[in-house]
Design a protein around this motif. Structure first.
Motif, PDB file in Angstrom:
ATOM      1  N   ALA A 107      -6.540  -0.322   3.942  1.00 44.77           N
ATOM      2  CA  ALA A 107      -5.948   0.184   5.162  1.00 44.77           C
ATOM      3  C   ALA A 107      -4.785   1.033   4.836  1.00 44.77           C
ATOM      4  O   ALA A 107      -4.228   2.277   5.109  1.00 44.77           O
ATOM      5  CB  ALA A 107      -5.337  -0.967   5.907  1.00 44.77           C
ATOM      6  N   THR A 108      -3.881   0.676   3.483  1.00 47.34           N
ATOM      7  CA  THR A 108      -2.762   1.495   3.296  1.00 47.34           C
ATOM      8  C   THR A 108      -3.215   2.745   2.550  1.00 47.34           C
ATOM      9  O   THR A 108      -2.682   3.671   2.986  1.00 47.34           O
ATOM     10  CB  THR A 108      -2.151   0.532   2.173  1.00 47.34           C
ATOM     11  OG1 THR A 108      -1.361  -0.662   2.621  1.00 47.34           O
ATOM     12  CG2 THR A 108      -0.923   1.492   1.346  1.00 47.34           C
ATOM     13  N   ARG A 109      -4.186   2.641   1.993  1.00 43.90           N
ATOM     14  CA  ARG A 109      -4.695   3.963   1.348  1.00 43.90           C
ATOM     15  C   ARG A 109      -5.330   4.989   2.459  1.00 43.90           C
ATOM     16  O   ARG A 109      -4.920   6.106   2.375  1.00 43.90           O
ATOM     17  CB  ARG A 109      -5.891   3.887   0.546  1.00 43.90           C
ATOM     18  CG  ARG A 109      -5.406   2.972  -0.818  1.00 43.90           C
ATOM     19  CD  ARG A 109      -6.566   3.072  -1.922  1.00 43.90           C
ATOM     20  NE  ARG A 109      -7.758   2.060  -1.389  1.00 43.90           N
ATOM     21  CZ  ARG A 109      -7.695   0.706  -2.044  1.00 43.90           C
ATOM     22  NH1 ARG A 109      -6.611   0.293  -2.510  1.00 43.90           N
ATOM     23  NH2 ARG A 109      -8.481   0.078  -1.542  1.00 43.90           N
ATOM     24  N   GLY A 110      -5.655   4.552   3.456  1.00 46.58           N
ATOM     25  CA  GLY A 110      -6.235   5.381   4.631  1.00 46.58           C
ATOM     26  C   GLY A 110      -4.888   5.896   5.402  1.00 46.58           C
ATOM     27  O   GLY A 110      -4.789   7.143   5.585  1.00 46.58           O
ATOM     28  N   PHE A 111      -3.799   5.146   5.576  1.00 43.29           N
ATOM     29  CA  PHE A 111      -2.480   5.557   6.128  1.00 43.29           C
ATOM     30  C   PHE A 111      -2.148   6.722   4.959  1.00 43.29           C
ATOM     31  O   PHE A 111      -1.368   7.625   5.873  1.00 43.29           O
ATOM     32  CB  PHE A 111      -1.842   4.150   6.418  1.00 43.29           C
ATOM     33  CG  PHE A 111      -2.370   3.305   7.487  1.00 43.29           C
ATOM     34  CD1 PHE A 111      -3.146   3.951   8.412  1.00 43.29           C
ATOM     35  CD2 PHE A 111      -1.897   2.294   7.506  1.00 43.29           C
ATOM     36  CE1 PHE A 111      -3.504   2.914   9.412  1.00 43.29           C
ATOM     37  CE2 PHE A 111      -2.119   1.106   8.310  1.00 43.29           C
ATOM     38  CZ  PHE A 111      -2.973   1.620   9.279  1.00 43.29           C
ATOM     39  N   ALA A 112      -1.829   6.399   4.182  1.00 43.74           N
ATOM     40  CA  ALA A 112      -1.075   7.268   2.967  1.00 43.74           C
ATOM     41  C   ALA A 112      -1.794   8.668   2.991  1.00 43.74           C
ATOM     42  O   ALA A 112      -1.355   9.518   2.936  1.00 43.74           O
ATOM     43  CB  ALA A 112      -1.178   6.787   1.884  1.00 43.74           C
ATOM     44  N   ALA A 143       5.925  -2.045  -5.427  1.00 39.71           N
ATOM     45  CA  ALA A 143       5.429  -0.888  -4.553  1.00 39.71           C
ATOM     46  C   ALA A 143       4.352   0.177  -5.026  1.00 39.71           C
ATOM     47  O   ALA A 143       4.001   0.094  -6.359  1.00 39.71           O
ATOM     48  CB  ALA A 143       6.889   0.044  -4.946  1.00 39.71           C
ATOM     49  N   GLY A 144       3.936   0.709  -4.152  1.00 37.78           N
ATOM     50  CA  GLY A 144       2.365   1.638  -4.113  1.00 37.78           C
ATOM     51  C   GLY A 144       2.621   2.924  -3.882  1.00 37.78           C
ATOM     52  O   GLY A 144       3.582   3.082  -2.999  1.00 37.78           O
ATOM     53  N   GLY A 145       2.583   4.106  -4.526  1.00 39.90           N
ATOM     54  CA  GLY A 145       2.379   5.286  -4.281  1.00 39.90           C
ATOM     55  C   GLY A 145       2.928   6.336  -5.058  1.00 39.90           C
ATOM     56  O   GLY A 145       3.076   5.920  -6.274  1.00 39.90           O
ATOM     57  N   ALA A 146       3.186   7.759  -4.983  1.00 44.04           N
ATOM     58  CA  ALA A 146       3.599   8.630  -5.808  1.00 44.04           C
ATOM     59  C   ALA A 146       4.952   8.216  -6.429  1.00 44.04           C
ATOM     60  O   ALA A 146       5.675   7.800  -5.736  1.00 44.04           O
ATOM     61  CB  ALA A 146       3.833  10.054  -5.122  1.00 44.04           C
ATOM     62  N   MET A 167       3.810  -0.317  -9.112  1.00 45.70           N
ATOM     63  CA  MET A 167       2.530  -0.829  -9.516  1.00 45.70           C
ATOM     64  C   MET A 167       1.455   0.098  -9.878  1.00 45.70           C
ATOM     65  O   MET A 167       0.389  -0.161 -10.361  1.00 45.70           O
ATOM     66  CB  MET A 167       1.971  -2.051  -8.788  1.00 45.70           C
ATOM     67  CG  MET A 167       3.047  -3.306  -8.458  1.00 45.70           C
ATOM     68  SD  MET A 167       3.278  -4.127 -10.044  1.00 45.70           S
ATOM     69  CE  MET A 167       1.418  -4.667 -10.479  1.00 45.70           C
ATOM     70  N   GLY A 168       1.554   1.413  -9.191  1.00 52.04           N
ATOM     71  CA  GLY A 168       0.716   2.170  -9.414  1.00 52.04           C
ATOM     72  C   GLY A 168       0.492   3.238  -7.696  1.00 52.04           C
ATOM     73  O   GLY A 168       1.750   3.291  -7.162  1.00 52.04           O
ATOM     74  N   GLY A 169      -0.568   3.627  -7.896  1.00 55.48           N
ATOM     75  CA  GLY A 169      -0.917   4.395  -6.376  1.00 55.48           C
ATOM     76  C   GLY A 169      -0.919   3.723  -5.104  1.00 55.48           C
ATOM     77  O   GLY A 169      -0.806   2.561  -4.995  1.00 55.48           O
ATOM     78  N   ALA A 170      -1.251   4.467  -4.158  1.00 55.64           N
ATOM     79  CA  ALA A 170      -1.272   3.908  -2.667  1.00 55.64           C
ATOM     80  C   ALA A 170      -2.249   2.494  -2.745  1.00 55.64           C
ATOM     81  O   ALA A 170      -3.182   2.696  -3.280  1.00 55.64           O
ATOM     82  CB  ALA A 170      -1.687   5.029  -1.728  1.00 55.64           C
ATOM     83  N   GLY A 171      -1.614   1.474  -2.276  1.00 56.40           N
ATOM     84  CA  GLY A 171      -2.359   0.348  -2.099  1.00 56.40           C
ATOM     85  C   GLY A 171      -1.933  -0.560  -3.146  1.00 56.40           C
ATOM     86  O   GLY A 171      -2.344  -1.603  -2.959  1.00 56.40           O
ATOM     87  N   ALA A 172      -1.405  -0.188  -4.548  1.00 53.66           N
ATOM     88  CA  ALA A 172      -1.100  -0.922  -5.443  1.00 53.66           C
ATOM     89  C   ALA A 172      -0.176  -2.090  -5.213  1.00 53.66           C
ATOM     90  O   ALA A 172      -0.312  -3.115  -5.646  1.00 53.66           O
ATOM     91  CB  ALA A 172      -0.876  -0.159  -6.784  1.00 53.66           C
ATOM     92  N   GLY A 173       0.899  -1.509  -4.421  1.00 56.23           N
ATOM     93  CA  GLY A 173       1.756  -2.407  -3.875  1.00 56.23           C
ATOM     94  C   GLY A 173       1.216  -3.823  -3.195  1.00 56.23           C
ATOM     95  O   GLY A 173       1.506  -4.838  -3.372  1.00 56.23           O
ATOM     96  N   GLN A 174       0.356  -3.461  -2.187  1.00 59.13           N
ATOM     97  CA  GLN A 174      -0.207  -4.340  -1.307  1.00 59.13           C
ATOM     98  C   GLN A 174      -1.204  -5.113  -2.248  1.00 59.13           C
ATOM     99  O   GLN A 174      -1.291  -6.535  -1.899  1.00 59.13           O
ATOM    100  CB  GLN A 174      -1.170  -3.516  -0.378  1.00 59.13           C
ATOM    101  CG  GLN A 174      -0.264  -2.797   0.636  1.00 59.13           C
ATOM    102  CD  GLN A 174       0.678  -3.634   1.632  1.00 59.13           C
ATOM    103  OE1 GLN A 174       0.606  -4.905   1.617  1.00 59.13           O
ATOM    104  NE2 GLN A 174       1.481  -2.854   2.271  1.00 59.13           N
ATOM    105  N   THR A 175      -1.664  -4.646  -2.966  1.00 64.69           N
ATOM    106  CA  THR A 175      -2.714  -5.527  -4.091  1.00 64.69           C
ATOM    107  C   THR A 175      -1.867  -6.544  -4.701  1.00 64.69           C
ATOM    108  O   THR A 175      -2.120  -7.860  -4.951  1.00 64.69           O
ATOM    109  CB  THR A 175      -3.506  -4.545  -4.948  1.00 64.69           C
ATOM    110  OG1 THR A 175      -4.101  -3.810  -4.439  1.00 64.69           O
ATOM    111  CG2 THR A 175      -4.370  -5.490  -5.870  1.00 64.69           C
TER     112      THR A 175
END
Length: 297
Positions: A107-112, A143-146, A167-175
């Motif tokens: 879901a986070t990757r989709g929102f991003a 945190a995930g994102g740019a 932690m990495g790109g979008a969604g990495a923080g949620q993982t």
């Protein structure tokens, strides 16, 4: 810095107070207006809709219940942040959204991706440390994102966090948060089993914190939950339904990634049983009530 914050609940309210004490001006919105108004005396400015933030601040924080709430706050076509950002021509315009909610990585990757189409950076930044950590300003943030977006938000997040790990790109923080929750929920369930075993064996379960202190079983969770499971009247620090939401997300992500997680699967069944027993809104310590139903009487 002027920032926006959507969701001043058990976690969000103390985070906002830390931002205010650090000198930031915080514009606050909440679905339940009273929770936002309660922060006005601390210096927060209450706004009528999430969209009202889009033209007045460059950085907006979210701390809401689930992915549906995130989508509503950001992408509602009438009052959402994104819709307002499209309409505004103000020099001050939202540039980044930092989502402290705990939701699925997918879901986070989709929102991003949707936010990026509007020129808005997205940082997924779930937290660990509970209400105590939020109150003390010692939260751990995953945190995930740019990298540029995480770097830009880090000084502000530092008002209420002791550590921020990209932690990495979008969604990495949620993982990373799901990894955290798999450990936390399994550990709290194990503590409930230990307390039940002690009580059913006729020993004082409350002394487990002392007996196990300094050993391999010792932890912040042990020291927190043994007392909460062996006495009544403590102020709730979270609801079982929150754990169930997170463990259901763990199960879905485990399926998506082909990851066997038998312990998390067992915890999921305990939490579903808790909900069936009417304990969805009970404190996290109610794991012990699932194992000892008569204890609630």
């Amino acid at each position: 810095m002027e920032v926006g914050f959507c969701g001043p609940g058990l976690m969000g309210a103390p985070m906002i107070r830390h931002l205010l004490r650090a000198g930031h001006m915080v514009h606050v919105w909440n679905r339940t207006p009273d929770k936002a108004q309660a922060l006005a005396k601390d210096g927060a400015r209450v706004v009528p809709t999430p969209g009202a933030l889009a033209s007045s601040v460059e950085l907006i924080f979210l701390c809401v219940s689930d992915a549906a709430a995130v989508e509503q706050v950001v992408f509602d076509p009438e009052h959402g942040i994104a819709a307002a950002a499209q309409r505004t021509h103000s020099a001050t315009r939202v540039r980044r959204i930092v989502d402290h909610s705990s939701i699925a990585p997918a879901a986070t990757r989709g929102f991003a991706q949707r936010a990026a189409q509007l020129g808005i950076g997205w940082v997924d930044a779930p937290v660990s440390g509970g209400v105590a950590g939020a109150t003390a300003g010692t939260l751990a943030v995953m945190a995930g994102g740019a990298a540029a977006d995480v770097e830009a938000a880090t000084p502000v997040i530092g008002a209420y966090a002791a550590r921020i790990t990209h932690m990495g790109g979008a969604g990495a923080g949620q993982t990373a948060k799901l990894c955290n929750q798999s450990i936390v929920t399994a550990t709290v369930a194990a503590i409930a089993e230990a307390v039940s075993l002690a009580q059913n064996s006729g020993i004082d379960a409350a002394r487990l914190t002392e007996a196990l202190a300094g050993g391999w079983a010792d932890s912040v969770l042990l020291q927190t939950f043994v007392p909460r499971m062996t006495r009544r009247g403590d102020t709730p620090i979270g609801a079982m339904r929150t754990f169930q939401k997170d463990v259901d997300t763990i199960a879905a992500t485990a399926y998506e990634t082909g990851t066997p997680m038998p312990v998390a699967g067992t915890v999921q069944q305990i939490l579903r049983l808790a909900a069936a027993m009417g304990l969805a809104d009970a404190d996290f310590s109610a794991f012990v009530d699932v194992l000892q139903p008569g204890r609630r009487n």
